[in-house]
Design an enzyme around this catalytic site. Structure first.
Site, PDB file in Angstrom:
ATOM      1  N   SER A  24      -5.561 -34.015  67.230  1.00 33.27           N
ATOM      2  CA  SER A  24      -6.692 -33.539  66.434  1.00 33.27           C
ATOM      3  C   SER A  24      -7.976 -34.273  66.841  1.00 33.27           C
ATOM      4  O   SER A  24      -8.381 -34.184  67.994  1.00 33.27           O
ATOM      5  CB  SER A  24      -6.375 -33.707  64.946  1.00 33.27           C
TER       6      SER A  24
ATOM      7  N   ASP B  35      -2.281 -22.578  63.713  1.00 34.65           N
ATOM      8  CA  ASP B  35      -3.152 -23.687  63.293  1.00 34.65           C
ATOM      9  C   ASP B  35      -4.387 -23.145  62.581  1.00 34.65           C
ATOM     10  O   ASP B  35      -5.153 -22.369  63.150  1.00 34.65           O
ATOM     11  CB  ASP B  35      -3.565 -24.505  64.518  1.00 34.65           C
TER      12      ASP B  35
ATOM     13  N   HIS C  18      -1.184 -26.952  62.017  1.00 34.88           N
ATOM     14  CA  HIS C  18      -1.791 -28.164  62.563  1.00 34.88           C
ATOM     15  C   HIS C  18      -0.800 -29.328  62.626  1.00 34.88           C
ATOM     16  O   HIS C  18      -1.018 -30.285  63.362  1.00 34.88           O
ATOM     17  CB  HIS C  18      -3.005 -28.548  61.710  1.00 34.88           C
TER      18      HIS C  18
END
Length: 316
Positions: A142, A268, A296
């Site tokens: 991320s 996601d 995610h």
């Protein structure tokens, strides 16, 4: 009179004998203790759990196993603790796995100051220098994906032989001209303001959007991740996510020459799958691994696939 003197002399000699015997016993016991401790083999491998990257700033480092090094950088607002189930797997497979908590997060120090991608990259460089790491796989999740991309371009892949991107918030987390993916500037500004005024709501929103569905993470797993999130400095969390809105790595991607793998969940909701496609277009020596059943949280939603694909990449 002589008899009395002789008795006293014998008593004095007896007391001295007892005293010397006691001192001998104590000295012998002490010598044995020191000898035993000197012979003890240390249980620790001698690795530091905290590494100073600048005066009064120490980063928490998880450093386990031996062999080919894999260095992992966490996402926002997590810490190196997020990789618990990667550590367990990779150590068993013969790797040395190193998780670094960025300043402001987890058990790392949380000083007042800058929290941007230059600072994070500089800190990683210091850690890798001090640990004398070479030819490592560097992975980032991320926001951490943006961090490792910035690191390899800033430092020309120093200490690194391969790059792994997990649900990366890159090449740009915000929509820009010619790049219609991610948040709008207004949406990002609202999100940043919420980090300043209602952090529990931010974490609740994240929790709902983290998985492929609202129920794809178990309650226990969700609570575990929330607990890690709450360890972050609120100031650092706001400053770092603000820095992410300013970052556009598209011009940097062609500079990456090392082998790169891109892990991304097809479902996601926080970092669109289009991010992975854009990264693949920009990084010449790269390939994408799709996580069809993940949002995610691919590192726990499809844990077995995540771990085995990372192992496979490291061994190539």
């Amino acid at each position: 009179m002589n008899r009395l003197t002789n008795n006293r002399l014998r008593q004095h000699i007896a007391l001295r004998t007892i005293l010397f015997a006691m001192l001998f016993i104590i000295a012998t016991a002490f010598d044995s203790s020191v000898f035993a401790q000197g012979k003890r083999v240390p249980a620790s491998a001698g690795r530091e759990e905290y590494i100073e990257v600048e005066k009064n700033v120490r980063l928490h480092v998880t450093d386990l196993g031996d062999g080919q090094p894999i260095v992992l950088i966490h996402g926002w607002p997590l810490s190196d603790a997020m990789y618990e189930y990667q550590y367990q797997y990779l150590v068993q497979k013969g790797f040395r796995v190193i998780g670094i908590s960025l300043r402001g997060f987890g058990k790392s120090d949380k000083p007042y100051g800058r929290y941007d991608f230059d600072v994070f990259s500089d800190d990683i460089k210091v850690v890798l220098d001090k640990l004398k790491i070479e030819n490592a796989v560097l992975g980032g999740y991320s926001l951490g994906g943006a961090v490792v991309l910035h690191y390899v371009t800033k430092y020309n892949s120093a200490h690194i032989g391969k790059l792994a991107l997990f649900a990366a918030a890159a090449p740009s987390w915000l929509q820009r001209p010619g790049y219609p993916f991610g948040l709008t500037a207004e949406g990002a500004a609202g999100f940043i303001q919420l980090t300043r005024t209602d952090r529990p709501q931010v974490l609740d929103n994240f929790d709902k959007a983290f998985g492929a569905t609202e129920t794809s993470l178990s309650k226990g797993m969700s609570e575990w991740l929330k607990g890690i999130n709450l360890e972050a400095s609120p100031y650092a969390a706001t400053q770092s996510i603000s820095a992410l809105t300013q970052l556009d790595l598209r011009p940097e991607l062609p500079k990456i020459k090392i082998p790169t793998v891109i892990f991304h969940g097809v479902k996601d909701k926080l970092c669109d799958f289009a991010f992975a496609e854009e990264l693949h277009k920009g990084i010449k020596n790269s390939y994408v691994v799709k996580f069809e059943n993940s949002g995610h949280a691919l590192f726990v939603e499809e844990m077995e696939k995540f771990n085995t694909e990372l192992e496979k990449f490291a061994l190539k």
